[in-house]
Design a protein around this motif. Structure first.
Motif, PDB file in Angstrom:
ATOM      1  N   ALA A 168       0.813  -1.217   0.000  1.00  0.00           N
ATOM      2  CA  ALA A 168       0.000   0.000   0.000  1.00  0.00           C
ATOM      3  C   ALA A 168       0.848   1.270   0.000  1.00  0.00           C
ATOM      4  O   ALA A 168       0.399   2.316  -0.466  1.00  0.00           O
ATOM      5  CB  ALA A 168      -0.921   0.004   1.206  1.00  0.00           C
ATOM      6  N   ASP A 169       2.062   1.204   0.521  1.00  0.00           N
ATOM      7  CA  ASP A 169       2.902   2.399   0.603  1.00  0.00           C
ATOM      8  C   ASP A 169       3.093   3.028  -0.769  1.00  0.00           C
ATOM      9  O   ASP A 169       3.431   2.355  -1.737  1.00  0.00           O
ATOM     10  CB  ASP A 169       4.276   2.060   1.190  1.00  0.00           C
ATOM     11  CG  ASP A 169       4.203   1.725   2.668  1.00  0.00           C
ATOM     12  OD1 ASP A 169       3.248   2.162   3.322  1.00  0.00           O
ATOM     13  OD2 ASP A 169       5.101   1.027   3.159  1.00  0.00           O
ATOM     14  N   GLY A 170       2.860   4.335  -0.828  1.00  0.00           N
ATOM     15  CA  GLY A 170       2.988   5.059  -2.084  1.00  0.00           C
ATOM     16  C   GLY A 170       1.700   5.094  -2.885  1.00  0.00           C
ATOM     17  O   GLY A 170       1.673   5.612  -3.997  1.00  0.00           O
ATOM     18  N   GLY A 171       0.620   4.546  -2.327  1.00  0.00           N
ATOM     19  CA  GLY A 171      -0.656   4.512  -3.033  1.00  0.00           C
ATOM     20  C   GLY A 171      -1.469   5.779  -2.827  1.00  0.00           C
ATOM     21  O   GLY A 171      -1.267   6.523  -1.861  1.00  0.00           O
ATOM     22  N   TYR A 172      -2.366   6.020  -3.755  1.00  0.00           N
ATOM     23  CA  TYR A 172      -3.261   7.181  -3.709  1.00  0.00           C
ATOM     24  C   TYR A 172      -4.694   6.711  -3.921  1.00  0.00           C
ATOM     25  O   TYR A 172      -4.959   5.937  -4.837  1.00  0.00           O
ATOM     26  CB  TYR A 172      -2.930   8.179  -4.824  1.00  0.00           C
ATOM     27  CG  TYR A 172      -1.542   8.760  -4.747  1.00  0.00           C
ATOM     28  CD1 TYR A 172      -1.306   9.954  -4.066  1.00  0.00           C
ATOM     29  CD2 TYR A 172      -0.468   8.126  -5.365  1.00  0.00           C
ATOM     30  CE1 TYR A 172      -0.035  10.499  -3.999  1.00  0.00           C
ATOM     31  CE2 TYR A 172       0.807   8.664  -5.305  1.00  0.00           C
ATOM     32  CZ  TYR A 172       1.016   9.850  -4.623  1.00  0.00           C
ATOM     33  OH  TYR A 172       2.272  10.376  -4.564  1.00  0.00           O
ATOM     34  N   LEU A 173      -5.601   7.210  -3.103  1.00  0.00           N
ATOM     35  CA  LEU A 173      -7.020   6.973  -3.307  1.00  0.00           C
ATOM     36  C   LEU A 173      -7.643   8.302  -3.715  1.00  0.00           C
ATOM     37  O   LEU A 173      -7.623   9.266  -2.952  1.00  0.00           O
ATOM     38  CB  LEU A 173      -7.694   6.456  -2.032  1.00  0.00           C
ATOM     39  CG  LEU A 173      -9.208   6.261  -2.119  1.00  0.00           C
ATOM     40  CD1 LEU A 173      -9.565   5.190  -3.153  1.00  0.00           C
ATOM     41  CD2 LEU A 173      -9.777   5.915  -0.752  1.00  0.00           C
ATOM     42  N   PHE A 174      -8.151   8.360  -4.939  1.00  0.00           N
ATOM     43  CA  PHE A 174      -8.815   9.552  -5.459  1.00  0.00           C
ATOM     44  C   PHE A 174     -10.314   9.303  -5.401  1.00  0.00           C
ATOM     45  O   PHE A 174     -10.800   8.336  -5.981  1.00  0.00           O
ATOM     46  CB  PHE A 174      -8.400   9.816  -6.906  1.00  0.00           C
ATOM     47  CG  PHE A 174      -6.937  10.102  -7.076  1.00  0.00           C
ATOM     48  CD1 PHE A 174      -6.450  11.389  -6.898  1.00  0.00           C
ATOM     49  CD2 PHE A 174      -6.058   9.089  -7.419  1.00  0.00           C
ATOM     50  CE1 PHE A 174      -5.097  11.651  -7.058  1.00  0.00           C
ATOM     51  CE2 PHE A 174      -4.711   9.355  -7.589  1.00  0.00           C
ATOM     52  CZ  PHE A 174      -4.221  10.637  -7.399  1.00  0.00           C
ATOM     53  N   LEU A 175     -11.038  10.170  -4.725  1.00  0.00           N
ATOM     54  CA  LEU A 175     -12.477  10.014  -4.587  1.00  0.00           C
ATOM     55  C   LEU A 175     -13.206  10.939  -5.549  1.00  0.00           C
ATOM     56  O   LEU A 175     -12.797  12.077  -5.758  1.00  0.00           O
ATOM     57  CB  LEU A 175     -12.899  10.310  -3.147  1.00  0.00           C
ATOM     58  CG  LEU A 175     -12.275   9.391  -2.097  1.00  0.00           C
ATOM     59  CD1 LEU A 175     -12.584   9.885  -0.702  1.00  0.00           C
ATOM     60  CD2 LEU A 175     -12.742   7.960  -2.293  1.00  0.00           C
ATOM     61  N   ASN A 176     -14.288  10.444  -6.110  1.00  0.00           N
ATOM     62  CA  ASN A 176     -15.097  11.225  -7.026  1.00  0.00           C
ATOM     63  C   ASN A 176     -16.145  11.987  -6.221  1.00  0.00           C
ATOM     64  O   ASN A 176     -17.042  11.377  -5.639  1.00  0.00           O
ATOM     65  CB  ASN A 176     -15.774  10.297  -8.042  1.00  0.00           C
ATOM     66  CG  ASN A 176     -16.551  11.049  -9.090  1.00  0.00           C
ATOM     67  OD1 ASN A 176     -16.773  12.242  -8.990  1.00  0.00           O
ATOM     68  ND2 ASN A 176     -16.970  10.330 -10.119  1.00  0.00           N
ATOM     69  N   PRO A 177     -16.068  13.313  -6.161  1.00  0.00           N
ATOM     70  CA  PRO A 177     -17.036  14.070  -5.355  1.00  0.00           C
ATOM     71  C   PRO A 177     -18.459  14.031  -5.917  1.00  0.00           C
ATOM     72  O   PRO A 177     -19.395  14.362  -5.206  1.00  0.00           O
ATOM     73  CB  PRO A 177     -16.474  15.505  -5.383  1.00  0.00           C
ATOM     74  CG  PRO A 177     -15.631  15.566  -6.605  1.00  0.00           C
ATOM     75  CD  PRO A 177     -15.087  14.177  -6.818  1.00  0.00           C
ATOM     76  N   PHE A 178     -18.614  13.587  -7.167  1.00  0.00           N
ATOM     77  CA  PHE A 178     -19.932  13.548  -7.796  1.00  0.00           C
ATOM     78  C   PHE A 178     -20.518  12.140  -7.889  1.00  0.00           C
ATOM     79  O   PHE A 178     -21.532  11.927  -8.531  1.00  0.00           O
ATOM     80  CB  PHE A 178     -19.865  14.155  -9.205  1.00  0.00           C
ATOM     81  CG  PHE A 178     -19.553  15.619  -9.192  1.00  0.00           C
ATOM     82  CD1 PHE A 178     -20.538  16.552  -8.925  1.00  0.00           C
ATOM     83  CD2 PHE A 178     -18.273  16.068  -9.438  1.00  0.00           C
ATOM     84  CE1 PHE A 178     -20.257  17.910  -8.904  1.00  0.00           C
ATOM     85  CE2 PHE A 178     -17.978  17.418  -9.423  1.00  0.00           C
ATOM     86  CZ  PHE A 178     -18.968  18.348  -9.148  1.00  0.00           C
ATOM     87  N   THR A 179     -19.883  11.175  -7.250  1.00  0.00           N
ATOM     88  CA  THR A 179     -20.328   9.798  -7.406  1.00  0.00           C
ATOM     89  C   THR A 179     -21.738   9.563  -6.875  1.00  0.00           C
ATOM     90  O   THR A 179     -22.177  10.195  -5.917  1.00  0.00           O
ATOM     91  CB  THR A 179     -19.355   8.813  -6.738  1.00  0.00           C
ATOM     92  OG1 THR A 179     -19.734   7.481  -7.093  1.00  0.00           O
ATOM     93  CG2 THR A 179     -19.359   8.954  -5.223  1.00  0.00           C
ATOM     94  N   GLN A 180     -22.430   8.612  -7.505  1.00  0.00           N
ATOM     95  CA  GLN A 180     -23.761   8.192  -7.053  1.00  0.00           C
ATOM     96  C   GLN A 180     -23.647   7.146  -5.951  1.00  0.00           C
ATOM     97  O   GLN A 180     -24.581   6.926  -5.195  1.00  0.00           O
ATOM     98  CB  GLN A 180     -24.536   7.584  -8.231  1.00  0.00           C
ATOM     99  CG  GLN A 180     -24.749   8.532  -9.362  1.00  0.00           C
ATOM    100  CD  GLN A 180     -25.110   7.803 -10.653  1.00  0.00           C
ATOM    101  OE1 GLN A 180     -24.928   6.592 -10.792  1.00  0.00           O
ATOM    102  NE2 GLN A 180     -25.618   8.554 -11.607  1.00  0.00           N
TER     103      GLN A 180
END
Length: 195
Positions: A168-180
């Protein structure tokens, strides 16, 4: 292969934009199935398209998802970067002349995608720090950790057998602010993952 930073980020942005688009389209062929419909969908990517892929960090994904390119800021008295503005990238042009519009998570058009997990570091360093790997006493791992909340930068140099790292080190979680279908990010609240 020589490293040209501007060309590298242009090509990486194009590759990631194509990968995100292609994977999202593949998902859309089965998203209405009863066992899939209404559930969060996390698209996962790791880049291996260029010998310099490990250099990219998250900059190209920020371009693809949010049109965000580089911060403009100042350094505070404590040494932390204070962002005052940022450069925005509004399009990327392929060699064919076709324009690829970045900003995948800036509107409702891709609301079926909950987020993207991206890890450009899931390679060499993970192998070097495998506790089962026999290593030479001269094998050294230099790691750099930035803690955003404090602005602290930690640099560590250890013999490979003493250094520990996870996938997991070095990982990024990008969240969609418009998701359903929002994704609960709690499972990603781990050291080494940036959300």
């Amino acid at each position: 292969m020589p490293y040209n930073r501007d060309e590298f980020y242009k090509q990486t942005t194009l590759k990631l934009a194509g990968a995100v688009h292609g994977k999202a389209e593949a998902y859309r062929r089965y998203r209405d199935e009863p066992h899939v419909s209404g559930r969060p969908f996390l698209l996962c990517l790791s880049p291996f398209d260029n010998p310099w892929f490990i250099m990219q960090r998250a900059r190209a994904m920020f371009r693809v998802l949010y049109q965000y390119d580089q911060p403009i800021g100042r350094i505070s008295e404590s040494g932390a970067l204070i962002e005052t503005d940022h450069l925005r990238i509004t399009d990327v042009q392929k060699e064919t002349g076709r324009i690829i519009p970045p900003g995948y998570f800036l509107d409702q058009a891709n609301a079926d995608i909950s987020g993207i997990y991206f890890n450009p570091r899931a390679t060499i360093s993970k192998r070097l720090t495998d506790p089962k790997r026999p290593c030479h006493e001269s094998d050294t791992v230099i790691s750099v950790w930035h803690t955003k909340s404090t602005g602290q930068l930690t640099i560590e140099s250890l013999q490979a057998s003493q250094h520990r790292e996870t996938l997991a080190d070095g990982g990024y979680l990008f969240l969609n602010p418009f998701t359903q279908s929002p994704l609960d990010p709690e499972a990603y609240f781990n050291p080494g993952i940036t959300i």
